[in-house]
Each structure stands twice: as structure tokens, then as C-alpha cells.
Design an enzyme around this catalytic site. Structure first.
Site, PDB file in Angstrom:
ATOM      1  N   HIS A  99       0.838  -1.209   0.000  1.00 51.05           N
ATOM      2  CA  HIS A  99       0.000   0.000   0.000  1.00 51.05           C
ATOM      3  C   HIS A  99       0.862   1.244   0.000  1.00 51.05           C
ATOM      4  CE1 HIS A  99       0.809  -1.271   4.166  1.00 51.05           C
ATOM      5  NE2 HIS A  99       0.821   0.013   4.490  1.00 51.05           N
ATOM      6  N   PHE A 100       0.419   2.251  -0.749  1.00 50.44           N
ATOM      7  CA  PHE A 100       1.058   3.558  -0.672  1.00 50.44           C
ATOM      8  C   PHE A 100       0.379   4.369   0.421  1.00 50.44           C
ATOM      9  CE2 PHE A 100       2.358   3.050  -5.249  1.00 50.44           C
ATOM     10  CZ  PHE A 100       3.711   3.216  -5.033  1.00 50.44           C
TER      11      PHE A 100
HETATM   12  P1  AMP Z   1       2.434   0.013   7.368  1.00 47.46           P
HETATM   13  O1  AMP Z   1       3.377   0.231   8.516  1.00 47.46           O
HETATM   14  O2  AMP Z   1       2.906   0.721   6.124  1.00 47.46           O
HETATM   15  O3  AMP Z   1       2.135  -1.447   7.132  1.00 47.46           O
HETATM   16  O4  AMP Z   1       1.110   0.764   7.796  1.00 47.46           O
HETATM   17  C1  AMP Z   1      -0.122   0.158   7.980  1.00 47.46           C
HETATM   18  C2  AMP Z   1      -1.118   1.272   8.203  1.00 47.46           C
HETATM   19  O5  AMP Z   1      -2.411   0.705   8.169  1.00 47.46           O
HETATM   20  C3  AMP Z   1      -0.976   2.014   9.533  1.00 47.46           C
HETATM   21  O6  AMP Z   1      -0.737   3.401   9.279  1.00 47.46           O
HETATM   22  C4  AMP Z   1      -2.309   1.767  10.230  1.00 47.46           C
HETATM   23  O7  AMP Z   1      -2.770   2.877  10.940  1.00 47.46           O
HETATM   24  C5  AMP Z   1      -3.226   1.426   9.061  1.00 47.46           C
HETATM   25  N1  AMP Z   1      -4.362   0.569   9.397  1.00 47.46           N
HETATM   26  C6  AMP Z   1      -4.343  -0.587  10.099  1.00 47.46           C
HETATM   27  N2  AMP Z   1      -5.581  -1.096  10.190  1.00 47.46           N
HETATM   28  C7  AMP Z   1      -6.402  -0.255   9.532  1.00 47.46           C
HETATM   29  C8  AMP Z   1      -7.795  -0.226   9.270  1.00 47.46           C
HETATM   30  N3  AMP Z   1      -8.622  -1.189   9.715  1.00 47.46           N
HETATM   31  N4  AMP Z   1      -8.316   0.804   8.555  1.00 47.46           N
HETATM   32  C9  AMP Z   1      -7.497   1.772   8.101  1.00 47.46           C
HETATM   33  N5  AMP Z   1      -6.166   1.812   8.308  1.00 47.46           N
HETATM   34  C10 AMP Z   1      -5.625   0.814   9.012  1.00 47.46           C
END
Ligand code: AMP
Ligand code: ZN
Length: 136
Positions: A99-100
Site C-alpha cells: 500500500h502507498f
Molecule cells: P504500514 O506500517 O505501512 O504497514 O502501515 C499500515 C497502516 O495501516 C498504519 O498506518 C495503520 O494505521 C493502518 N491501518 C491498520 N488497520 C487499519 C484499518 N482497519 N483501517 C485503516 N487503516 C488501518
């Protein structure tokens, strides 16, 4: 993937605040934003990291990311924005579905993306250049 939280969001098994959707991509608000309006852009298809994305998925994902940046820039008063992707746990990836992140930025918003700059010893930059470039 059945136990992937972003696959569940893509399948609407978990609710999210969607800012853009088409048949293959989704952009939604990060639940714990670095700044209000922080958006995550995903392919609905499950791939773990950037280099796993098939070229045509990556191209489309980049274009969707641009679409969101344009909308963010228009709607949030010509804000700046950071775009990044964490790949693998060592790089801070928590959700293993590529994801970006798009984070809107404003003057004095207090966000810091900081790291201490390292230096190369003599000849070391050439070694890194060789190692990486010979795999391309
Ligand atoms: P990463 O460290 O790049 O894997 O970031 C994952 C991101 O996903 C974090 O910024 C979280 O706050 C976000 N995240 C986790 N669960 C959810 C959710 N259910 N809805 C929206 N964002 C989420
Ligand atoms: Zn997934």
C-alpha cells in the site's frame, strides 16, 4: 488472503472511509493518521510488497495514487504531501498487503521524517554501486 486486514477492507468485510474505488483499486483513510486526511492506496488483489506487484498493477496503482494526490491538493488548500511505501517488517511494514501512504502536509504540522545521515568510507560507495547496478 483470508486473514489479511486490507483484503478484508477490499472485500467490505471490515468498514473503511473510502475516498476512491474502482474494480481493482481502493483508497481509504488510515485509521491512525499521521495527519488528518492520511490515505492508503491498495490494489484489491493481494501482493505483499512493492516488487511483488505485477507491472500493470503497479502502473495503475501509481495512477490512482496520483488521482488521490490531486484531489487532496485541491480539497486541502494546496497542501503538500508525502508518498511512501513500507516494504517488509525491517522497513516498518505492519500490514503485509502492499500500500502507498499519502500524507497531506502543512506548514509547521510537526511531522518529522528524520534519520541520521551516514557516510561512506573510501571506496565503499563504489562497492554499493557495483552490487546494486550489476543486478539491474
Ligand atoms: P504500514 O506500517 O505501512 O504497514 O502501515 C499500515 C497502516 O495501516 C498504519 O498506518 C495503520 O494505521 C493502518 N491501518 C491498520 N488497520 C487499519 C484499518 N482497519 N483501517 C485503516 N487503516 C488501518
Ligand atoms: Zn491482502
Amino acid at each position: 488472503m483470508t486473514d489479511c486486514i486490507f483484503c478484508k477492507i477490499a472485500n467490505k468485510e471490515i468498514p473503511s472511509n473510502i475516498v476512491y474505488e474502482d474494480d481493482r483499486f481502493l483508497a481509504f483513510l488510515d485509521i491512525a493518521p499521521a495527519n488528518k486526511g492520511h490515505v492508503l492506496v491498495i490494489p484489491k488483489e493481494h501482493h505483499e510488497v512493492y516488487i511483488d506487484l505485477p507491472d500493470e498493477v503497479l502502473k495503475e496503482l501509481s495512477l490512482v495514487t496520483k488521482k488521490v494526490c490531486l484531489a487532496m491538493s485541491k480539497s486541502l488548500k494546496n497542501c503538500g504531501y508525502n508518498i511512501f511505501m513500507n516494504n517488509k517488517e525491517t522497513a516498518g511494514q505492519i500490514v503485509p498487503h502492499a500500500h502507498f501512504h499519502i500524507i497531506p502536509r502543512f506548514n509547521d504540522d510537526g511531522i518529522k521524517f528524520s534519520y541520521e545521515h551516514k557516510t561512506y568510507s573510501d571506496g565503499e560507495a563504489e562497492q554499493f554501486k557495483e552490487k546494486i547496478s550489476k543486478e539491474i
